[in-house]
Design a protein around this motif. Sequence first.
Motif, PDB file in Angstrom:
ATOM      1  N   VAL A   1       0.858  -1.183   0.000  1.00  0.00           N
ATOM      2  CA  VAL A   1       0.000   0.000   0.000  1.00  0.00           C
ATOM      3  C   VAL A   1       0.894   1.232   0.000  1.00  0.00           C
ATOM      4  O   VAL A   1       2.049   1.172   0.422  1.00  0.00           O
ATOM      5  CB  VAL A   1      -0.953   0.037   1.220  1.00  0.00           C
ATOM      6  CG1 VAL A   1      -1.983  -1.058   1.139  1.00  0.00           C
ATOM      7  CG2 VAL A   1      -0.202  -0.040   2.519  1.00  0.00           C
ATOM      8  N   VAL A   2       0.354   2.339  -0.487  1.00  0.00           N
ATOM      9  CA  VAL A   2       1.073   3.605  -0.454  1.00  0.00           C
ATOM     10  C   VAL A   2       0.463   4.437   0.669  1.00  0.00           C
ATOM     11  O   VAL A   2      -0.751   4.646   0.708  1.00  0.00           O
ATOM     12  CB  VAL A   2       0.969   4.348  -1.803  1.00  0.00           C
ATOM     13  CG1 VAL A   2       1.709   5.672  -1.738  1.00  0.00           C
ATOM     14  CG2 VAL A   2       1.520   3.488  -2.922  1.00  0.00           C
ATOM     15  N   VAL A   3       1.321   4.887   1.587  1.00  0.00           N
ATOM     16  CA  VAL A   3       0.875   5.633   2.761  1.00  0.00           C
ATOM     17  C   VAL A   3       1.463   7.037   2.713  1.00  0.00           C
ATOM     18  O   VAL A   3       2.669   7.204   2.507  1.00  0.00           O
ATOM     19  CB  VAL A   3       1.308   4.919   4.063  1.00  0.00           C
ATOM     20  CG1 VAL A   3       0.943   5.741   5.279  1.00  0.00           C
ATOM     21  CG2 VAL A   3       0.684   3.545   4.147  1.00  0.00           C
ATOM     22  N   ARG A   4       0.594   8.048   2.896  1.00  0.00           N
ATOM     23  CA  ARG A   4       1.045   9.439   2.949  1.00  0.00           C
ATOM     24  C   ARG A   4       1.181   9.847   4.415  1.00  0.00           C
ATOM     25  O   ARG A   4       0.243   9.723   5.196  1.00  0.00           O
ATOM     26  CB  ARG A   4       0.038  10.353   2.256  1.00  0.00           C
ATOM     27  CG  ARG A   4       0.529  11.799   2.142  1.00  0.00           C
ATOM     28  CD  ARG A   4      -0.535  12.743   1.632  1.00  0.00           C
ATOM     29  NE  ARG A   4      -1.519  12.958   2.694  1.00  0.00           N
ATOM     30  CZ  ARG A   4      -2.819  12.780   2.560  1.00  0.00           C
ATOM     31  NH1 ARG A   4      -3.336  12.383   1.429  1.00  0.00           N
ATOM     32  NH2 ARG A   4      -3.637  12.994   3.576  1.00  0.00           N
ATOM     33  N   VAL A   5       2.375  10.336   4.767  1.00  0.00           N
ATOM     34  CA  VAL A   5       2.644  10.803   6.124  1.00  0.00           C
ATOM     35  C   VAL A   5       2.814  12.318   6.072  1.00  0.00           C
ATOM     36  O   VAL A   5       3.672  12.828   5.344  1.00  0.00           O
ATOM     37  CB  VAL A   5       3.912  10.132   6.701  1.00  0.00           C
ATOM     38  CG1 VAL A   5       4.233  10.695   8.070  1.00  0.00           C
ATOM     39  CG2 VAL A   5       3.733   8.629   6.757  1.00  0.00           C
ATOM     40  N   ASP A   6       1.977  13.034   6.827  1.00  0.00           N
ATOM     41  CA  ASP A   6       2.035  14.497   6.864  1.00  0.00           C
ATOM     42  C   ASP A   6       2.805  14.956   8.089  1.00  0.00           C
ATOM     43  O   ASP A   6       2.777  14.303   9.136  1.00  0.00           O
ATOM     44  CB  ASP A   6       0.622  15.085   6.923  1.00  0.00           C
ATOM     45  CG  ASP A   6      -0.173  14.799   5.668  1.00  0.00           C
ATOM     46  OD1 ASP A   6       0.432  14.774   4.586  1.00  0.00           O
ATOM     47  OD2 ASP A   6      -1.397  14.603   5.774  1.00  0.00           O
ATOM     48  N   ARG A   7       3.483  16.089   7.951  1.00  0.00           N
ATOM     49  CA  ARG A   7       4.161  16.709   9.088  1.00  0.00           C
ATOM     50  C   ARG A   7       4.122  18.216   8.910  1.00  0.00           C
ATOM     51  O   ARG A   7       3.960  18.711   7.791  1.00  0.00           O
ATOM     52  CB  ARG A   7       5.599  16.212   9.223  1.00  0.00           C
ATOM     53  CG  ARG A   7       6.495  16.563   8.064  1.00  0.00           C
ATOM     54  CD  ARG A   7       7.850  15.873   8.160  1.00  0.00           C
ATOM     55  NE  ARG A   7       8.646  16.154   6.981  1.00  0.00           N
ATOM     56  CZ  ARG A   7       9.583  17.093   6.921  1.00  0.00           C
ATOM     57  NH1 ARG A   7       9.863  17.824   7.978  1.00  0.00           N
ATOM     58  NH2 ARG A   7      10.256  17.300   5.802  1.00  0.00           N
TER      59      ARG A   7
ATOM     60  N   LYS B   1       2.481  22.506   5.822  1.00  0.00           N
ATOM     61  CA  LYS B   1       2.265  21.062   5.802  1.00  0.00           C
ATOM     62  C   LYS B   1       3.126  20.443   4.703  1.00  0.00           C
ATOM     63  O   LYS B   1       3.048  20.831   3.544  1.00  0.00           O
ATOM     64  CB  LYS B   1       0.799  20.737   5.548  1.00  0.00           C
ATOM     65  CG  LYS B   1       0.495  19.247   5.661  1.00  0.00           C
ATOM     66  CD  LYS B   1      -0.919  18.915   5.270  1.00  0.00           C
ATOM     67  CE  LYS B   1      -1.883  19.275   6.356  1.00  0.00           C
ATOM     68  NZ  LYS B   1      -3.246  18.774   6.078  1.00  0.00           N
ATOM     69  N   ARG B   2       3.953  19.494   5.092  1.00  0.00           N
ATOM     70  CA  ARG B   2       4.774  18.733   4.153  1.00  0.00           C
ATOM     71  C   ARG B   2       4.351  17.274   4.242  1.00  0.00           C
ATOM     72  O   ARG B   2       4.031  16.783   5.328  1.00  0.00           O
ATOM     73  CB  ARG B   2       6.261  18.843   4.496  1.00  0.00           C
ATOM     74  CG  ARG B   2       6.814  20.233   4.387  1.00  0.00           C
ATOM     75  CD  ARG B   2       7.040  20.593   2.948  1.00  0.00           C
ATOM     76  NE  ARG B   2       7.658  21.909   2.861  1.00  0.00           N
ATOM     77  CZ  ARG B   2       7.467  22.741   1.865  1.00  0.00           C
ATOM     78  NH1 ARG B   2       6.671  22.414   0.877  1.00  0.00           N
ATOM     79  NH2 ARG B   2       8.066  23.903   1.845  1.00  0.00           N
ATOM     80  N   SER B   3       4.369  16.585   3.112  1.00  0.00           N
ATOM     81  CA  SER B   3       3.990  15.179   3.134  1.00  0.00           C
ATOM     82  C   SER B   3       4.972  14.364   2.309  1.00  0.00           C
ATOM     83  O   SER B   3       5.620  14.879   1.397  1.00  0.00           O
ATOM     84  CB  SER B   3       2.569  14.990   2.607  1.00  0.00           C
ATOM     85  OG  SER B   3       2.490  15.385   1.268  1.00  0.00           O
ATOM     86  N   VAL B   4       5.072  13.093   2.666  1.00  0.00           N
ATOM     87  CA  VAL B   4       5.922  12.158   1.940  1.00  0.00           C
ATOM     88  C   VAL B   4       5.138  10.855   1.811  1.00  0.00           C
ATOM     89  O   VAL B   4       4.341  10.512   2.688  1.00  0.00           O
ATOM     90  CB  VAL B   4       7.279  11.962   2.661  1.00  0.00           C
ATOM     91  CG1 VAL B   4       7.102  11.356   4.022  1.00  0.00           C
ATOM     92  CG2 VAL B   4       8.237  11.155   1.824  1.00  0.00           C
TER      93      VAL B   4
END
Length: 85
Positions: free
Chosen positions: A23-29, A41-44
Amino acid sequence: MGELGHRRTQTGVVVSDKMEKTVVVRVDRLVKHPLYNKYIKRSVKYKVHDEKNSCKAGDKVQIVECRPLSKDKRWALRQILESAA
């Protein structure tokens, strides 16, 4: 996966579940801008190993760092925190 010990964990949202056991998971910080002191907000996006194909798009999940499983996969699913529907 065996004993995972003290490995990095992150929380994110599943954005794609179209691959087999992946699965592809987006992590925000949030990152503070050095000059303007505004939070941005940055996401990877990480490819995460999902052995049982149990995740659906929109699920909130916890992932854990693991050994390289393929060219792009270095994370494994630890648990599903919240289902999408």
